[in-house]
Design an enzyme around this catalytic site. Sequence first.
Site, short mmCIF file in Angstrom:
data_model
loop_
_atom_site.label_atom_id
_atom_site.label_comp_id
_atom_site.label_asym_id
_atom_site.label_seq_id
_atom_site.Cartn_x
_atom_site.Cartn_y
_atom_site.Cartn_z
N GLU A 1 -11.41 0.52 -3.20
CA GLU A 1 -11.30 0.15 -1.66
C GLU A 1 -12.09 1.57 -0.88
O GLU A 1 -11.59 2.76 -1.10
CB GLU A 1 -10.09 -0.04 -1.08
CG GLU A 1 -10.04 -0.60 0.47
CD GLU A 1 -8.78 -1.05 0.97
OE1 GLU A 1 -7.72 -0.99 0.06
OE2 GLU A 1 -8.60 -0.97 2.22
N ASP B 1 -13.55 -1.70 3.52
CA ASP B 1 -12.68 -1.72 4.45
C ASP B 1 -13.49 -1.27 5.69
O ASP B 1 -13.98 -1.96 6.60
CB ASP B 1 -11.37 -1.02 4.28
CG ASP B 1 -10.38 -0.95 5.09
OD1 ASP B 1 -10.55 -1.16 6.36
OD2 ASP B 1 -9.28 -0.24 4.88
N SER C 1 0.78 -1.01 0.08
CA SER C 1 0.12 0.11 -0.13
C SER C 1 0.75 1.24 0.06
O SER C 1 1.76 1.43 0.86
CB SER C 1 -0.96 0.17 1.24
OG SER C 1 -1.64 1.07 1.16
N ASP D 1 -7.12 3.16 -3.04
CA ASP D 1 -7.70 3.08 -1.58
C ASP D 1 -8.30 4.52 -1.23
O ASP D 1 -7.38 5.40 -1.23
CB ASP D 1 -6.93 2.37 -0.74
CG ASP D 1 -7.57 2.27 0.78
OD1 ASP D 1 -9.03 2.70 0.82
OD2 ASP D 1 -7.14 1.91 1.58
N GLY E 1 -3.88 -3.99 6.02
CA GLY E 1 -2.82 -3.50 7.25
C GLY E 1 -2.76 -2.25 7.84
O GLY E 1 -3.94 -1.53 7.37
N LYS F 1 -3.17 5.11 -2.59
CA LYS F 1 -4.12 5.99 -1.88
C LYS F 1 -4.47 7.02 -2.81
O LYS F 1 -3.74 7.57 -3.48
CB LYS F 1 -3.57 6.52 -0.56
CG LYS F 1 -3.09 5.47 0.47
CD LYS F 1 -4.24 4.77 1.06
CE LYS F 1 -4.04 3.87 2.39
NZ LYS F 1 -5.08 3.33 2.92
N LYS G 1 -1.28 -1.12 -4.27
CA LYS G 1 -2.35 -0.36 -4.04
C LYS G 1 -2.01 1.10 -3.55
O LYS G 1 -0.86 1.48 -3.12
CB LYS G 1 -2.79 -0.91 -2.66
CG LYS G 1 -3.71 -0.01 -1.82
CD LYS G 1 -4.56 -0.77 -0.75
CE LYS G 1 -4.65 -0.01 0.55
NZ LYS G 1 -5.33 -0.72 1.49
N LYS H 1 -9.41 -7.00 8.17
CA LYS H 1 -8.30 -6.57 9.19
C LYS H 1 -8.69 -7.09 10.44
O LYS H 1 -10.03 -6.86 10.90
CB LYS H 1 -8.22 -4.96 9.07
CG LYS H 1 -7.94 -4.31 7.91
CD LYS H 1 -7.55 -2.81 8.10
CE LYS H 1 -7.01 -2.30 7.08
NZ LYS H 1 -7.32 -0.79 6.97
O1 OSB Z 1 -6.99 1.75 4.66
O2 OSB Z 1 -5.73 0.13 4.49
C1 OSB Z 1 -5.93 1.25 4.99
C2 OSB Z 1 -2.86 2.50 6.70
C3 OSB Z 1 -3.24 3.14 7.83
C4 OSB Z 1 -4.86 3.36 7.93
C5 OSB Z 1 -5.67 2.58 6.88
C6 OSB Z 1 -5.09 1.95 5.73
C7 OSB Z 1 -3.66 1.95 5.60
C8 OSB Z 1 -2.89 1.18 4.60
C9 OSB Z 1 -1.58 0.61 4.73
O3 OSB Z 1 -3.46 0.92 3.41
C10 OSB Z 1 -1.69 -0.85 5.05
C11 OSB Z 1 -0.23 -1.20 5.59
O4 OSB Z 1 0.77 -1.03 4.74
O5 OSB Z 1 -0.16 -1.81 6.61
MG MG Z 2 -8.18 0.76 3.39
#
Ligand code: OSB
Ligand code: MG
Length: 378
Positions: free
Chosen positions: A214, A239, A136, A189, A291, A164, A162, A263
């Site tokens: 996402e 999510d 991510s 995401d 994550g 953001k 992925k 999660k």
């Molecule tokens: O939405 O998945 C998410 C990190 C912090 C809060 C929300 C998210 C995330 C990530 C990172 O996408 C996932 C990771 O690398 O642990």
């Molecule tokens: Mg997410």
Amino acid sequence: MKITEIRIRKMKMMMKKPFSTSFGTFQEKDFLLLEAKDELGNSGWGESVAFHSPWYSEETLETNLHIIKDFLVPIVLGNEISHPDQVSELFGHLRKNNMAKSTVEGAIWDLYAKRNKMTLAEALGGARKRIEVGISIGIHENADELIETVAGFVEEGYKRIKVKIKPGYDVDVMQKLRAAFPDVPMMADANSAYRLKDTELLQKLDGLNLTMIEQPLASDDIIDHATLQANLQTPICLDESIHSLEDTRKAVELGSTKIINIKIGRVGGLTEAKKIHDYCAEKGIPVWCGGMLESGIGRAHNIALTTLPNFTLPGDTAGSSRYWEEDVISPEVVVEDGYITVPDAYGIGYAINKQAMDRFTVEELVFQAQPSTAATGQ
Ligand code: OSB
Ligand code: MG
């Protein structure tokens, strides 16, 4: 099994690089680790994935600490536990606070696996020897910088990228990224940054061959997501909206989602995560493991969960070195050609790096069962 002692550590770890989402930027990671000890001297570990601030969900490190020490610890110190599935039942009369519950439950799953000389993956019923992982990537200054970062991770072998997104950093960036990497499995995401009125904008992502988008809409919504999905070719993956098997069932029945990001912390622990996994398998809904920028402890739990068969899409469980100069486990989590080899030591499968853990510990709290109970083992 009898839980004789619970130790909670308040941790502070610096991330190698800031990680930005539509709701905020992480650099320092404040979180909790929890160690549960049994009457035989075994030790199990859990991690709270609640953040310092209520950005991603309403839980925070401090609300988790409150719920754990004032409600959950007294329950597990006072009860005989024969299987970790019992823990979610024991916590069932307490509403929400899933990340707090998951912290304690996770430690008890690890403890249970160690007592029974199994890996956590085996205890959960998982069979995979290695798991396929993606990565991510946070919001960057501009598309060029993002492309440079992505190139590095593609080179390292991560199985899907992925990215953001947020309003003003979405269609144009994703188009440039797709043009730079025509064949790499890719997804976006939004962390709830859009509303149904943005449907036309989100439709512009159709045609970029994204595996999914996402959580585009509100964190508490499954109604508008159903309307959006009906008007979008790209599969929606929920999510933030999913906290339980019941949430999953309702979202699937409404057509709000075609893929689920599981999660462990968000759904209240491994027992509920497994239930969601099983339900989705039955319904033909693929799942993957999300994550929360975890330390090695939470990462190890994610790896074990991902060995279940319906985790058919690469998750966000990247290697320790993507986040930390030094992790709290030994060996660290390593990604090779996009795969993590599932450890074969009992429980979470990684030892504690005591020196590193102590260095990142800000405060430690200790809770013990009544001495008479502990001594007699009743
Ligand atoms: O939405 O998945 C998410 C990190 C912090 C809060 C929300 C998210 C995330 C990530 C990172 O996408 C996932 C990771 O690398 O642990
Ligand atoms: Mg997410």
